[in-house]
Design a protein around this motif. Structure first.
Motif, PDB file in Angstrom:
ATOM      1  N   LYS A 163       6.101  -2.049  -5.963  1.00 34.29           N
ATOM      2  CA  LYS A 163       4.704  -1.831  -5.175  1.00 34.29           C
ATOM      3  C   LYS A 163       4.361  -0.491  -5.696  1.00 34.29           C
ATOM      4  O   LYS A 163       5.018   0.540  -5.794  1.00 34.29           O
ATOM      5  N   HIS A 164       2.988  -0.580  -5.731  1.00 30.01           N
ATOM      6  CA  HIS A 164       2.411   0.932  -6.257  1.00 30.01           C
ATOM      7  C   HIS A 164       1.101   0.976  -5.558  1.00 30.01           C
ATOM      8  O   HIS A 164       0.273  -0.061  -4.735  1.00 30.01           O
ATOM      9  N   ILE A 166      -1.664   0.476  -0.482  1.00 28.29           N
ATOM     10  CA  ILE A 166      -0.690  -0.233  -1.206  1.00 28.29           C
ATOM     11  C   ILE A 166      -1.253  -1.439  -1.814  1.00 28.29           C
ATOM     12  O   ILE A 166      -2.060  -2.297  -1.123  1.00 28.29           O
ATOM     13  N   HIS A 167      -1.125  -1.492  -3.312  1.00 32.64           N
ATOM     14  CA  HIS A 167      -1.808  -2.584  -3.916  1.00 32.64           C
ATOM     15  C   HIS A 167      -1.288  -4.047  -3.363  1.00 32.64           C
ATOM     16  O   HIS A 167      -0.008  -4.288  -3.236  1.00 32.64           O
ATOM     17  N   LYS A 218      -1.915  -0.722   6.289  1.00 28.62           N
ATOM     18  CA  LYS A 218      -0.462  -0.629   6.736  1.00 28.62           C
ATOM     19  C   LYS A 218       0.221   0.602   5.852  1.00 28.62           C
ATOM     20  O   LYS A 218      -0.050   0.614   4.698  1.00 28.62           O
ATOM     21  N   ASP A 219       1.224   1.235   6.458  1.00 27.17           N
ATOM     22  CA  ASP A 219       1.823   2.295   5.639  1.00 27.17           C
ATOM     23  C   ASP A 219       3.277   1.531   5.203  1.00 27.17           C
ATOM     24  O   ASP A 219       3.511   0.547   5.588  1.00 27.17           O
ATOM     25  N   ALA A 251       3.500   6.312   1.992  1.00 25.17           N
ATOM     26  CA  ALA A 251       2.015   6.252   1.677  1.00 25.17           C
ATOM     27  C   ALA A 251       1.339   5.281   2.438  1.00 25.17           C
ATOM     28  O   ALA A 251       2.114   4.386   3.248  1.00 25.17           O
ATOM     29  N   GLY A 252      -0.053   5.119   2.373  1.00 27.09           N
ATOM     30  CA  GLY A 252      -0.792   4.147   2.970  1.00 27.09           C
ATOM     31  C   GLY A 252      -0.959   4.797   4.427  1.00 27.09           C
ATOM     32  O   GLY A 252      -0.810   6.079   4.816  1.00 27.09           O
ATOM     33  N   GLY A 253      -1.253   3.828   5.335  1.00 20.85           N
ATOM     34  CA  GLY A 253      -1.535   4.234   6.777  1.00 20.85           C
ATOM     35  C   GLY A 253      -2.956   4.773   7.127  1.00 20.85           C
ATOM     36  O   GLY A 253      -3.669   4.854   6.407  1.00 20.85           O
ATOM     37  N   LYS A 254      -2.965   5.384   8.213  1.00 19.04           N
ATOM     38  CA  LYS A 254      -4.339   5.858   8.861  1.00 19.04           C
ATOM     39  C   LYS A 254      -3.942   7.471   9.398  1.00 19.04           C
ATOM     40  O   LYS A 254      -2.658   7.449   9.930  1.00 19.04           O
TER      41      LYS A 254
END
Ligand code: FAD
Length: 554
Positions: A248-249, A345-346, A358-359, A372-375
């Motif tokens: 995942k990237h 997240i791709h 989502k993280d 990474a990701g999230g809010k």
């Protein structure tokens, strides 16, 4: 001296060199700041390095809402909506002056994304998931009630409105308050220190960082048992350096916001409205300004300088003029703007706006843990999850306290709820009158600093300027240099005071006074003062002049 005093930098750097930390956090955005607070409050010896200023990445460039993400319901992201929906109330409780209730009006228009029935059901689910009760519960409004709430809305095709509760914040200030509280728990947090490489032990495990002090141009080696990368859009750059970028990237999506003076779009309240391309846009009044956003487009350019394209500005203006037909905003009305990158997240085959918020946690063979990701809204839970990963690794050597950040107030914690915030505002207003400051200044000071405004007031009385605005700016500068690690003029004008976005006209008349005061306090040479002046002027051009994208020629 306060550990976050700009003058404490040499001592802080010595401390970073001398200790072996339990944990180093890379990145001083909201995620890293939340991680540092979570880990330090559980008993870990923590260092945090930020390559720029705290919050200078995505965490000063969001829509600045602490929200449940109504639109994610459409994508059936039930778990995400439930978590962030519940976090809203917690983060509000931790800093009620800074995370303030904001009623949102969702106009329902013929052919729009949300019909009356779907909205009624959606808002009900939204309330239930987030556990909303009492006066904050959603209301469905008829056409007349909707127009009464916001007379600027186009009556044409208007069917009614949904009316529900969210929260508004200042993302960069939420970040700095987390950094300050983490520091109170013993974390060593520093800005302008960039992680350039990892140090590995004989087993190939990450055991520290080689960093560069970007203000002093010196190398700093920091030893640590564990490293968390909370580098937002730069997470994959660091995974690559660690040779662990696989699977995942990240996918970066750019979002632009524009700011107009409030009199140009004098909204009575925040609106979440439909554009004719099926996207939803926020228009949010904030003191003397109203801001509008956002766009959501794939981005592959320079992560450190994200251009604000004229095309994006025109897109937002067109959508706003359609929803508020008497307004006729033009590019010349746009006072300021910003562009941020969502580190998503791709997901194969999905557009930027369809990708999940989502993280995700990545753990490499070297032991590097990345998040990474999230809010912005969910930062506290993200921090808890990733520190739990470290707690598991430490289980045999160190017993950590359980996460308890929901009980750790930010910014002194003297104001317990909205009622106390309002009472403090009233009291401050009476006292500020004698300095020639008005209600806007009181609202601004309360929202930015809460009761920490008292320390700004102490400085206010000793400023030698005759101009009330300049007195206030210099008093704020003194406070933020002493307690919030302001190292450059832009740290102050952008991330601490928000003036670059929300009060741009106040910068140039006060720039010399700010540079002189910083020069005096931080012993700057003339060359540094000139450099700072140049970077403030460049930043003003960057946010108020827009780039015309070069079209590909066949
Ligand atoms: P960042 O804030 O980018 O922090 C990462 C930090 O790491 C940066 O400061 C960077 O300088 C530093 N760094 C990178 N590499 C290094 C290195 N080598 N050494 C040291 N430091 C390094 N969320 C909401 O909840 N509500 C909203 O209203 C909302 N609106 C949004 C609107 C837009 C346009 C965007 C783009 C996002 C929005 N979000 C919102 C999402 C939210 O802003 C982000 O999820 C959040 O700010 C990400 O924070 P972060 O700390 O992970 O990343």
């Amino acid at each position: 001296m306060n550990p976050l005093s700009s003058k404490n930098r040499p001592a802080l750097i010595d401390g970073l060199r001398q200790q072996t930390f339990d944990l180093i956090v890379i990145g001083g955005g909201i995620t890293g700041a939340g991680v540092a607070l979570d880990a330090a409050s559980r008993g870990l010896n923590v260092a945090l390095v930020e390559k720029d200023d705290f919050g200078a990445g995505t965490s000063s460039k969001s829509t600045k809402l602490i929200h449940g993400g109504l639109r994610y319901l459409k994508q059936f992201e039930i778990k995400l909506v439930k978590e962030v929906g519940r976090e809203r109330a917690i983060v509000h409780r931790l800093a009620p002056h800074l995370v303030v209730p904001e009623k949102m009006l969702l106009p329902l228009v013929k052919g729009g994304t949300y019909g009356p029935l779907a909205t009624r059901a959606g808002l009900w689910v939204y309330d239930v998931l987030a556990g909303v009760t009492g006066a904050d519960k959603r209301q469905m409004l008829n056409r007349e009630e909707t127009l009464k709430k916001e007379p600027l809305l186009s009556p044409e095709g208007l069917l009614g409105g949904g009316y529900y509760a969210e929260y508004r914040t200042d993302d960069a200030r939420l970040t700095i308050e987390n950094i300050k509280t983490a520091t109170d728990y013993g974390a060593s947090c520093i800005n302008y220190v960039q992680a350039e490489d990892f140090i590995y032990n004989d087993e190939g495990k990450v055991s520290g960082l080689i960093c560069r002090d970007r203000l002093g141009e010196q190398e700093i080696q920091i030893k640590s048992h564990h490293v968390i990368s909370a580098a937002g859009p730069w997470v994959d750059t660091l995974r690559k350096k660690d040779k662990s970028l696989s699977g995942k990237h990240l996918f970066l999506s750019k979002g632009v916001h524009i700011v107009v003076p409030h009199e140009k779009l004098p909204l009575r309240q925040s609106i979440y409205f439909d554009n004719d391309d099926g996207r939803m846009i926020f228009a949010i009044p904030r003191n003397r300004a109203t801001y509008i956003g956002t766009t959501d487009t794939p981005y592959e350019g320079d992560l450190n300088k994200i251009p604000i394209d004229l095309e994006d500005v025109q897109y937002l203006l067109r959508a706003t003029n359609q929803m508020f037909p008497d307004i006729n905003l033009e590019v010349e009305d746009v006072e300021s703007s910003w562009a941020g990158l969502r580190p998503l997240i791709h997901e194969e085959g999905k557009s930027a706006s369809e990708m999940s918020r989502k993280d995700e946690i990545f753990e490499s063979d070297s032991g590097l843990v990345s998040i990474a990701g999230g809010k912005l809204t969910g930062y506290r839970k993200m921090a808890e999850r990733v520190v739990d990963v470290i707690a598991d690794k430490l289980a045999e050597t160190k017993k950590l306290k359980k996460n308890h950040t929901r009980k750790i107030p930010l910014a002194e914690g003297k104001l317990k709820n909205q009622k106390e915030v309002e009472a403090y505002k009233q009291q401050l207003h009476q006292r500020l009158g004698s300095y020639g400051l008005d209600k806007n200044d009181t609202d601004y000071l309360t929202a930015n600093y809460g009761t920490q405004a008292e320390q700004i007031l102490d400085h206010l009385s000793v400023q030698d300027s005759n101009d009330p605005e300049q007195q206030l700016i210099l008093a704020e500068l003194e406070y933020t240099m002493e307690y919030e690690m302001v190292n450059t003029a832009l740290d102050f004008f952008n991330r601490r005071s928000g003036r670059l976005y929300f009060n741009l006209p106040s910068i140039m008349p006060n720039l010399d006074a700010v540079l002189n005061r910083m020069g005096e306090k931080l012993a700057w040479e003339e060359e540094r003062i000139q450099q700072e002046e140049k970077s403030v002027k460049e930043a003003i051009s960057w946010v108020s002049e827009f780039t015309v994208k070069e079209k590909a020629t066949s």
